[in-house]
Design a protein around this motif. Structure first.
Motif, PDB file in Angstrom:
ATOM      1  N   PHE A  85       0.880  -1.067   0.036  1.00  0.00           N
ATOM      2  CA  PHE A  85      -0.004  -0.009   0.021  1.00  0.00           C
ATOM      3  C   PHE A  85       0.865   1.170  -0.095  1.00  0.00           C
ATOM      4  O   PHE A  85       0.563   2.110  -0.827  1.00  0.00           O
ATOM      5  CB  PHE A  85      -0.894  -0.091   1.389  1.00  0.00           C
ATOM      6  CG  PHE A  85      -1.762   1.223   1.421  1.00  0.00           C
ATOM      7  CD1 PHE A  85      -3.045   1.050   0.763  1.00  0.00           C
ATOM      8  CD2 PHE A  85      -1.619   2.311   2.266  1.00  0.00           C
ATOM      9  CE1 PHE A  85      -3.958   2.164   0.940  1.00  0.00           C
ATOM     10  CE2 PHE A  85      -2.352   3.503   2.393  1.00  0.00           C
ATOM     11  CZ  PHE A  85      -3.773   3.378   1.822  1.00  0.00           C
ATOM     12  N   TYR A 103       3.478   1.370  -2.986  1.00  0.00           N
ATOM     13  CA  TYR A 103       2.813   2.008  -4.345  1.00  0.00           C
ATOM     14  C   TYR A 103       2.555   3.360  -4.240  1.00  0.00           C
ATOM     15  O   TYR A 103       2.823   4.206  -5.140  1.00  0.00           O
ATOM     16  CB  TYR A 103       1.352   1.226  -4.480  1.00  0.00           C
ATOM     17  CG  TYR A 103       0.657   1.677  -5.795  1.00  0.00           C
ATOM     18  CD1 TYR A 103       1.036   1.235  -7.216  1.00  0.00           C
ATOM     19  CD2 TYR A 103      -0.119   2.517  -5.598  1.00  0.00           C
ATOM     20  CE1 TYR A 103       0.422   1.546  -8.231  1.00  0.00           C
ATOM     21  CE2 TYR A 103      -0.983   2.988  -6.856  1.00  0.00           C
ATOM     22  CZ  TYR A 103      -0.439   2.473  -8.053  1.00  0.00           C
ATOM     23  OH  TYR A 103      -1.086   2.883  -9.154  1.00  0.00           O
ATOM     24  N   LEU A 104       1.977   4.024  -3.160  1.00  0.00           N
ATOM     25  CA  LEU A 104       1.689   5.467  -3.066  1.00  0.00           C
ATOM     26  C   LEU A 104       3.091   6.155  -3.113  1.00  0.00           C
ATOM     27  O   LEU A 104       3.131   7.155  -3.647  1.00  0.00           O
ATOM     28  CB  LEU A 104       1.055   5.887  -1.626  1.00  0.00           C
ATOM     29  CG  LEU A 104      -0.380   5.132  -1.559  1.00  0.00           C
ATOM     30  CD1 LEU A 104      -1.034   5.511   0.049  1.00  0.00           C
ATOM     31  CD2 LEU A 104      -1.364   5.913  -2.657  1.00  0.00           C
ATOM     32  N   ASN A 133      -6.409   6.891  -6.134  1.00  0.00           N
ATOM     33  CA  ASN A 133      -5.233   6.371  -6.115  1.00  0.00           C
ATOM     34  C   ASN A 133      -4.931   5.424  -5.002  1.00  0.00           C
ATOM     35  O   ASN A 133      -4.453   4.380  -5.002  1.00  0.00           O
ATOM     36  CB  ASN A 133      -4.040   7.340  -6.223  1.00  0.00           C
ATOM     37  CG  ASN A 133      -2.548   6.516  -6.631  1.00  0.00           C
ATOM     38  OD1 ASN A 133      -2.760   5.822  -7.706  1.00  0.00           O
ATOM     39  ND2 ASN A 133      -1.649   6.696  -6.283  1.00  0.00           N
ATOM     40  N   ALA A 186      -3.884   1.478  -4.548  1.00  0.00           N
ATOM     41  CA  ALA A 186      -2.754   0.915  -3.298  1.00  0.00           C
ATOM     42  C   ALA A 186      -3.453  -0.156  -2.840  1.00  0.00           C
ATOM     43  O   ALA A 186      -2.753  -0.999  -2.208  1.00  0.00           O
ATOM     44  CB  ALA A 186      -2.478   2.406  -2.659  1.00  0.00           C
TER      45      ALA A 186
END
Ligand code: AMP
Length: 307
Positions: free
Chosen positions: A243, A246-247, A257, A261
């Motif tokens: 999570f 990815y962010l 978005n 994530a």
């Protein structure tokens, strides 16, 4: 965008209906860092172990892009040890042993090179220490994500609530959300918990997926139905690593978005449970990650025309 991960690095002993391990490598920050490393390198780690922790496992983390300058190794002390037994459904577990050892007096030191981090992942750890890390950063990160567990709710609730006030995203499982809020309904629980500080809340539901809450919006990601689940330990942490990784890679903090994530986090958790300990997380590649993320998307995609 730089990423800082704090949390336990540990020895675990795990019992599942399929078998039992002796002491193997585990810990929240271990799983988080390995999962995040597929999206953002380096992963700057702050943690503590005793001198019983194998140098080879630290090297393995380094080979995966984890910067261990912030990993303290305490001479003559023992690493954190946790032991758990899973029930037959693998969705619930009992903690058998928690030996804090080096965690009991952990004073997190943030190397200068880790300052100005944009993304901070506070993995499962003493809530006092999680808060100290925030206070020791010279600049507030763009995003602070925190994970915790019932153990800290039982023994350090006030401190935990102080830390929760300071974070942007909290990730906990459904039982913990109920315990923290005193509400059975997860929708009511989410509202109460977001009232404690975090703007976003992720509630992990094991083999039933994960929910992302923000204001009145909710997003749900299923868990992939897997043929073989060996060991759910670290699934929540692998979720958190995917999570935030990815962010940190995309730099986009919109709710849209965050949904992406959540899918990536669920993807990393689905790999984690396929073997004992972090073993599976060491052996994946970008292709496997994209194939599996696609499988997640396919799971709920359909051509419904509303009549
Ligand atoms: P998860 O299955 O994602 O909830 O995380 C399991 C990991 O959390 C294990 O590898 C343990 O070493 C670690 N862990 C268990 N209890 C604690 C605790 N009280 N504080 C920090 N880490 C913990």
């Amino acid at each position: 965008m730089s990423l800082l991960v704090v949390g336990s690095v540990a020895f675990d002993a795990i019992e599942t209906p399929f078998g039992k391990t002796d002491k193997i490598i585990g810990g929240a920050a271990t799983y988080i860092s390995l999962a995040a490393s597929y999206f953002r390198k380096p992963v700057n780690l702050v943690a503590v172990v005793g001198d019983d922790f194998p140098a080879a496992d630290i090297r393995t983390m380094q080979e995966h892009g984890v910067n261990t300058d912030g990993l303290q190794i305490k001479a003559g002390e023992k690493s954190f040890f946790w032991s758990g037994r899973y029930h037959n459904d693998l969705n619930s577990r009992d903690t058998l042993v928690t030996e804090l050892n080096v965690l009991a007096n952990f004073d997190p030191v943030i190397p200068d090179s880790y300052q100005n981090c944009d993304y901070l992942m506070l993995g499962n750890l003493t809530p006092d220490v999680q808060r100290t890390v925030i206070q020791r950063l010279k600049r507030r990160p763009k995003l602070i994500v925190m994970d915790t567990m019932n153990f800290w709710m039982d023994i350090a609730l006030d401190s935990l609530k102080e830390t929760i006030k300071l974070v942007d995203v909290l990730t906990i499982n459904d039982e913990e959300a109920r315990q923290l809020s005193g509400e059975y309904s997860l929708v009511k629980a989410a509202r109460k918990i977001m009232g404690m500080g975090p703007k976003y809340l992720v509630i992990k539901k094991g083999e039933h997926g994960a929910l992302l809450f923000h204001n009145d919006q909710v997003f749900y990601a299923p868990a992939l139905p897997l043929e073989e689940v060996f060991d759910p330990t670290g699934a929540g942490d692998s979720f958190a690593g995917g999570f935030i990784g990815y962010l940190a890679r995309t730099g986009d903090l919109s709710f849209e978005n965050m949904k992406n994530a959540v899918i990536i986090g669920s993807t990393m958790a689905s790999f984690c449970v396929e073997a004992f300990g972090p073993e599976r997380l060491l052996k994946i590649d970008q292709k496997a990650i994209s194939n599996r993320s696609q499988a997640f998307l396919n799971l709920t995609a359909c051509d419904l025309t509303l009549v």
